[in-house]
Design a protein around this motif. Structure first.
Motif, PDB file in Angstrom:
ATOM      1  N   HIS A 162      -9.612  -1.043  11.271  1.00  0.00           N
ATOM      2  CA  HIS A 162      -8.625  -2.125  11.238  1.00  0.00           C
ATOM      3  C   HIS A 162      -8.186  -2.422   9.806  1.00  0.00           C
ATOM      4  CE1 HIS A 162      -6.580  -5.809  12.334  1.00  0.00           C
ATOM      5  NE2 HIS A 162      -7.333  -6.494  11.470  1.00  0.00           N
ATOM      6  N   LEU A 163      -9.127  -2.506   8.888  1.00  0.00           N
ATOM      7  CA  LEU A 163      -8.806  -2.770   7.489  1.00  0.00           C
ATOM      8  C   LEU A 163      -8.015  -1.619   6.872  1.00  0.00           C
ATOM      9  CD1 LEU A 163     -12.176  -4.371   6.316  1.00  0.00           C
ATOM     10  CD2 LEU A 163      -9.989  -5.538   6.680  1.00  0.00           C
ATOM     11  N   ARG A 211      -0.389  -0.529   5.884  1.00  0.00           N
ATOM     12  CA  ARG A 211       0.795  -1.354   6.102  1.00  0.00           C
ATOM     13  C   ARG A 211       1.189  -2.084   4.810  1.00  0.00           C
ATOM     14  NH1 ARG A 211      -0.708  -3.896  10.642  1.00  0.00           N
ATOM     15  NH2 ARG A 211      -1.525  -5.706   9.560  1.00  0.00           N
ATOM     16  N   LEU A 212       0.199  -2.609   4.078  1.00  0.00           N
ATOM     17  CA  LEU A 212       0.486  -3.298   2.824  1.00  0.00           C
ATOM     18  C   LEU A 212       1.027  -2.333   1.768  1.00  0.00           C
ATOM     19  CD1 LEU A 212      -2.569  -5.727   2.653  1.00  0.00           C
ATOM     20  CD2 LEU A 212      -0.179  -6.340   3.090  1.00  0.00           C
ATOM     21  N   ILE A 236       4.582  -2.690  -0.107  1.00  0.00           N
ATOM     22  CA  ILE A 236       4.713  -2.661  -1.571  1.00  0.00           C
ATOM     23  C   ILE A 236       5.725  -1.608  -1.988  1.00  0.00           C
ATOM     24  CG2 ILE A 236       3.493  -2.059  -3.711  1.00  0.00           C
ATOM     25  CD1 ILE A 236       0.997  -3.409  -2.461  1.00  0.00           C
ATOM     26  N   ASP A 237       5.641  -0.419  -1.394  1.00  0.00           N
ATOM     27  CA  ASP A 237       6.589   0.646  -1.699  1.00  0.00           C
ATOM     28  C   ASP A 237       8.012   0.208  -1.367  1.00  0.00           C
ATOM     29  OD1 ASP A 237       4.608   2.301  -2.651  1.00  0.00           O
ATOM     30  OD2 ASP A 237       4.412   3.469  -0.787  1.00  0.00           O
ATOM     31  N   ASP A 238       8.160  -0.471  -0.228  1.00  0.00           N
ATOM     32  CA  ASP A 238       9.487  -0.955   0.192  1.00  0.00           C
ATOM     33  C   ASP A 238      10.020  -1.983  -0.800  1.00  0.00           C
ATOM     34  OD1 ASP A 238      11.661  -1.002   2.003  1.00  0.00           O
ATOM     35  OD2 ASP A 238      10.890  -2.921   2.816  1.00  0.00           O
ATOM     36  N   LEU A 239       9.173  -2.903  -1.254  1.00  0.00           N
ATOM     37  CA  LEU A 239       9.603  -3.900  -2.230  1.00  0.00           C
ATOM     38  C   LEU A 239       9.978  -3.254  -3.558  1.00  0.00           C
ATOM     39  CD1 LEU A 239       6.973  -6.715  -1.551  1.00  0.00           C
ATOM     40  CD2 LEU A 239       9.433  -6.822  -1.102  1.00  0.00           C
ATOM     41  N   LYS A 240       9.233  -2.230  -3.972  1.00  0.00           N
ATOM     42  CA  LYS A 240       9.571  -1.524  -5.213  1.00  0.00           C
ATOM     43  C   LYS A 240      10.933  -0.861  -5.111  1.00  0.00           C
ATOM     44  CE  LYS A 240       4.904  -0.413  -6.839  1.00  0.00           C
ATOM     45  NZ  LYS A 240       3.909   0.675  -7.031  1.00  0.00           N
TER      46      LYS A 240
END
Length: 128
Positions: free
Chosen positions: A108-109, A115-116, A120-124
């Motif tokens: 799960h982690l 996903r995180l 992050i890649d998407d925000l960059k």
């Protein structure tokens, strides 16, 4: 000779270091060098671990330091037989359940981390 001096004599005879003795018995380091008395509980622990140590020599000072070989073997056989296999199986089952739960939590982690990382890649990419 004090109780602690007898233990030290036994350790020297068996070529067992004090540190190994402390680890095996759980007694605090330096206990044999302290002025405190040995105590019945600690003596029992020592005699349970070092089966060849003769209580007759240790307590009243009579008899040889080591038990006869046949007495040592009988004591070890009794100890092995006293281990309850059912309790061991139950403990293994409990640990197996705990392990399964930890494996599921790790999966799960891991999914959350992936996903995180993607977020992050998407925000960059948006920032550029």
């Amino acid at each position: 000779m004090t109780d602690k001096q007898k233990i030290l004599e036994y350790l020297k005879y068996k070529r067992i270091s004090k540190n190994k003795f402390y680890v095996k018995t759980g007694l605090s380091v330096g206990f044999l060098d302290s002025g405190k008395s040995l105590g019945v509980d600690k003596l029992r622990e020592i005699l349970d671990i070092y089966h060849d140590l003769n209580p007759a020599w240790f307590l009243p000072g009579d008899g040889p330091m080591l038990k006869p070989e046949n007495e040592v073997n009988e004591k070890e056989e009794q100890y092995v037989q006293s281990i309850n296999i059912d309790n061991l199986i139950k403990k293994i089952e409990e640990l197996s359940v705990q392990l399964g739960a930890q494996i599921n939590e790790n999966k799960h982690l891991h999914e959350i981390n992936l996903r995180l990382i993607a977020e992050i890649d998407d925000l960059k990419k948006r920032k550029m």
